[in-house]
Write a protein that holds these residues in place. Sequence first.
Motif, PDB file in Angstrom:
ATOM      1  N   ALA A   1     -67.254   5.448 -30.037  1.00 30.37           N
ATOM      2  CA  ALA A   1     -65.982   5.975 -30.528  1.00 30.37           C
ATOM      3  C   ALA A   1     -65.405   6.955 -29.524  1.00 30.37           C
ATOM      4  O   ALA A   1     -66.080   7.862 -29.065  1.00 30.37           O
ATOM      5  N   GLY A   2     -64.148   6.723 -29.147  1.00 31.18           N
ATOM      6  CA  GLY A   2     -63.469   7.617 -28.216  1.00 31.18           C
ATOM      7  C   GLY A   2     -63.677   7.233 -26.768  1.00 31.18           C
ATOM      8  O   GLY A   2     -63.079   7.810 -25.882  1.00 31.18           O
ATOM      9  N   ALA A   3     -64.557   6.271 -26.476  1.00 28.06           N
ATOM     10  CA  ALA A   3     -64.782   5.858 -25.094  1.00 28.06           C
ATOM     11  C   ALA A   3     -63.637   4.968 -24.641  1.00 28.06           C
ATOM     12  O   ALA A   3     -63.028   4.254 -25.417  1.00 28.06           O
ATOM     13  N   ALA A   4     -63.352   5.018 -23.354  1.00 31.95           N
ATOM     14  CA  ALA A   4     -62.273   4.197 -22.789  1.00 31.95           C
ATOM     15  C   ALA A   4     -62.699   2.739 -22.787  1.00 31.95           C
ATOM     16  O   ALA A   4     -63.831   2.399 -22.458  1.00 31.95           O
ATOM     17  N   VAL A   5     -61.796   1.888 -23.183  1.00 31.85           N
ATOM     18  CA  VAL A   5     -62.053   0.459 -23.200  1.00 31.85           C
ATOM     19  C   VAL A   5     -61.232  -0.157 -22.087  1.00 31.85           C
ATOM     20  O   VAL A   5     -60.050   0.154 -21.913  1.00 31.85           O
ATOM     21  N   ASP A   6     -61.883  -1.013 -21.300  1.00 35.79           N
ATOM     22  CA  ASP A   6     -61.159  -1.661 -20.202  1.00 35.79           C
ATOM     23  C   ASP A   6     -60.175  -2.671 -20.773  1.00 35.79           C
ATOM     24  O   ASP A   6     -60.562  -3.631 -21.442  1.00 35.79           O
ATOM     25  N   THR A   7     -58.897  -2.449 -20.518  1.00 36.35           N
ATOM     26  CA  THR A   7     -57.869  -3.390 -20.942  1.00 36.35           C
ATOM     27  C   THR A   7     -57.131  -3.843 -19.701  1.00 36.35           C
ATOM     28  O   THR A   7     -56.912  -3.054 -18.774  1.00 36.35           O
ATOM     29  N   PRO A   8     -56.757  -5.111 -19.678  1.00 31.11           N
ATOM     30  CA  PRO A   8     -56.045  -5.590 -18.494  1.00 31.11           C
ATOM     31  C   PRO A   8     -54.673  -4.925 -18.392  1.00 31.11           C
ATOM     32  O   PRO A   8     -54.001  -4.697 -19.396  1.00 31.11           O
ATOM     33  N   VAL A   9     -54.303  -4.592 -17.183  1.00 31.09           N
ATOM     34  CA  VAL A   9     -52.996  -3.974 -16.946  1.00 31.09           C
ATOM     35  C   VAL A   9     -52.004  -5.097 -16.707  1.00 31.09           C
ATOM     36  O   VAL A   9     -52.158  -5.899 -15.791  1.00 31.09           O
ATOM     37  N   LEU A  10     -51.007  -5.162 -17.567  1.00 34.77           N
ATOM     38  CA  LEU A  10     -49.989  -6.193 -17.449  1.00 34.77           C
ATOM     39  C   LEU A  10     -48.887  -5.727 -16.513  1.00 34.77           C
ATOM     40  O   LEU A  10     -48.546  -4.548 -16.485  1.00 34.77           O
ATOM     41  N   PRO A  11     -48.316  -6.659 -15.754  1.00 34.54           N
ATOM     42  CA  PRO A  11     -47.203  -6.255 -14.900  1.00 34.54           C
ATOM     43  C   PRO A  11     -46.009  -5.868 -15.768  1.00 34.54           C
ATOM     44  O   PRO A  11     -45.896  -6.316 -16.901  1.00 34.54           O
ATOM     45  N   PRO A  12     -45.110  -5.043 -15.246  1.00 38.94           N
ATOM     46  CA  PRO A  12     -43.952  -4.635 -16.058  1.00 38.94           C
ATOM     47  C   PRO A  12     -43.079  -5.849 -16.395  1.00 38.94           C
ATOM     48  O   PRO A  12     -43.011  -6.810 -15.638  1.00 38.94           O
ATOM     49  N   TYR A  13     -42.448  -5.772 -17.554  1.00 41.84           N
ATOM     50  CA  TYR A  13     -41.584  -6.855 -18.022  1.00 41.84           C
ATOM     51  C   TYR A  13     -40.381  -6.981 -17.094  1.00 41.84           C
ATOM     52  O   TYR A  13     -39.649  -6.024 -16.875  1.00 41.84           O
ATOM     53  N   ARG A  14     -40.200  -8.145 -16.517  1.00 42.42           N
ATOM     54  CA  ARG A  14     -39.066  -8.398 -15.633  1.00 42.42           C
ATOM     55  C   ARG A  14     -38.331  -9.634 -16.138  1.00 42.42           C
ATOM     56  O   ARG A  14     -38.789 -10.759 -15.966  1.00 42.42           O
ATOM     57  N   PRO A  15     -37.195  -9.438 -16.783  1.00 44.30           N
ATOM     58  CA  PRO A  15     -36.439 -10.604 -17.253  1.00 44.30           C
ATOM     59  C   PRO A  15     -35.862 -11.378 -16.073  1.00 44.30           C
ATOM     60  O   PRO A  15     -35.602 -10.815 -15.009  1.00 44.30           O
ATOM     61  N   ARG A  16     -35.690 -12.675 -16.292  1.00 49.03           N
ATOM     62  CA  ARG A  16     -35.085 -13.501 -15.245  1.00 49.03           C
ATOM     63  C   ARG A  16     -33.634 -13.080 -15.068  1.00 49.03           C
ATOM     64  O   ARG A  16     -32.933 -12.827 -16.044  1.00 49.03           O
ATOM     65  N   PRO A  17     -33.167 -13.021 -13.834  1.00 47.95           N
ATOM     66  CA  PRO A  17     -31.753 -12.692 -13.620  1.00 47.95           C
ATOM     67  C   PRO A  17     -30.852 -13.742 -14.262  1.00 47.95           C
ATOM     68  O   PRO A  17     -31.194 -14.924 -14.346  1.00 47.95           O
ATOM     69  N   LEU A  18     -29.694 -13.314 -14.708  1.00 44.28           N
ATOM     70  CA  LEU A  18     -28.745 -14.205 -15.363  1.00 44.28           C
ATOM     71  C   LEU A  18     -28.317 -15.341 -14.441  1.00 44.28           C
ATOM     72  O   LEU A  18     -28.136 -16.473 -14.875  1.00 44.28           O
ATOM     73  N   SER A  19     -28.194 -15.065 -13.143  1.00 39.03           N
ATOM     74  CA  SER A  19     -27.815 -16.115 -12.193  1.00 39.03           C
ATOM     75  C   SER A  19     -28.859 -17.222 -12.161  1.00 39.03           C
ATOM     76  O   SER A  19     -28.522 -18.412 -12.090  1.00 39.03           O
ATOM     77  N   VAL A  20     -30.124 -16.864 -12.262  1.00 39.39           N
ATOM     78  CA  VAL A  20     -31.199 -17.863 -12.269  1.00 39.39           C
ATOM     79  C   VAL A  20     -31.139 -18.690 -13.552  1.00 39.39           C
ATOM     80  O   VAL A  20     -31.286 -19.913 -13.514  1.00 39.39           O
ATOM     81  N   VAL A  21     -30.912 -18.026 -14.672  1.00 35.31           N
ATOM     82  CA  VAL A  21     -30.832 -18.725 -15.961  1.00 35.31           C
ATOM     83  C   VAL A  21     -29.692 -19.749 -15.934  1.00 35.31           C
ATOM     84  O   VAL A  21     -29.874 -20.906 -16.329  1.00 35.31           O
TER      85      VAL A  21
ATOM     86  N   GLU B   1     -26.229  -8.414  -9.373  1.00 34.62           N
ATOM     87  CA  GLU B   1     -27.664  -8.240  -9.620  1.00 34.62           C
ATOM     88  C   GLU B   1     -28.363  -7.471  -8.508  1.00 34.62           C
ATOM     89  O   GLU B   1     -29.450  -6.941  -8.716  1.00 34.62           O
ATOM     90  N   THR B   2     -27.739  -7.370  -7.322  1.00 34.65           N
ATOM     91  CA  THR B   2     -28.329  -6.519  -6.284  1.00 34.65           C
ATOM     92  C   THR B   2     -28.147  -5.048  -6.640  1.00 34.65           C
ATOM     93  O   THR B   2     -28.940  -4.210  -6.217  1.00 34.65           O
ATOM     94  N   TRP B   3     -27.116  -4.727  -7.409  1.00 30.73           N
ATOM     95  CA  TRP B   3     -26.879  -3.345  -7.831  1.00 30.73           C
ATOM     96  C   TRP B   3     -27.558  -3.041  -9.154  1.00 30.73           C
ATOM     97  O   TRP B   3     -27.995  -1.920  -9.384  1.00 30.73           O
ATOM     98  N   ILE B   4     -27.578  -4.022 -10.053  1.00 29.97           N
ATOM     99  CA  ILE B   4     -28.096  -3.807 -11.402  1.00 29.97           C
ATOM    100  C   ILE B   4     -29.538  -4.297 -11.450  1.00 29.97           C
ATOM    101  O   ILE B   4     -29.793  -5.488 -11.334  1.00 29.97           O
ATOM    102  N   ARG B   5     -30.433  -3.386 -11.595  1.00 31.94           N
ATOM    103  CA  ARG B   5     -31.857  -3.730 -11.667  1.00 31.94           C
ATOM    104  C   ARG B   5     -32.447  -3.103 -12.930  1.00 31.94           C
ATOM    105  O   ARG B   5     -31.963  -2.078 -13.398  1.00 31.94           O
TER     106      ARG B   5
END
Length: 190
Positions: free
Chosen positions: A8-28, A126-130
């Motif tokens: 109890a209280g010990a750190a549990v190894d959890t995978p670090v997920l990359p930050p959420y990056r939505p697809r650019p609208l131009s790609v969609v 999209e080069t300005w808006i990130r």
Amino acid sequence: MFDQTPIAGAAVDTPVLPPYRPRPLSVVLRELAAREQGDVTVRCIRNALADRSFATFLVFTCVINMLPFPPGSTVVLGVPIVLVALQMVAARDTVWLPEFFLKRSMSHESFGRMTRRVIPLLEKLETWIRPRRWPFSSHRAAERIVGLYALILGVAVIILTNLILLPVMISYIGISKKAVKISREEAAKD
């Protein structure tokens, strides 16, 4: 032999997920133009945008409100802003639109012409808006707060332009019949 249960209280190894990056609208839009063979409906566009549909439809409805339409048109044009913002506050997965609007379509050729014109502009934007680091606990919380802000502004667009500015505009266009009648009666007395 060894107990594998964490302490109890010990750190549990959890995978670090990359930050959420939505697809650019131009790609969609580029993928949608390449994938669709027949007519492209608003439903197809909404489904392709998925969780990006709120921002896209909100910007689209706001841009329409910036066009120089006659006074009073914001009663009709402000309502979609409020509807999209309400759905953001309610934390829906995608934007809900009326069935008659979802069925609206354009030919594959027209959609292709539109995307060939719009995508280069979107890529420059999209080069300005990130994606930025939000001070909110989650993506959903950020979306709800932005939705609340958009809701307040959407209601303000409807109320302010119609209840405050419309009477001012009417006073510049003409004088009411009652004012004309009073003026004639006063002129007759003199």
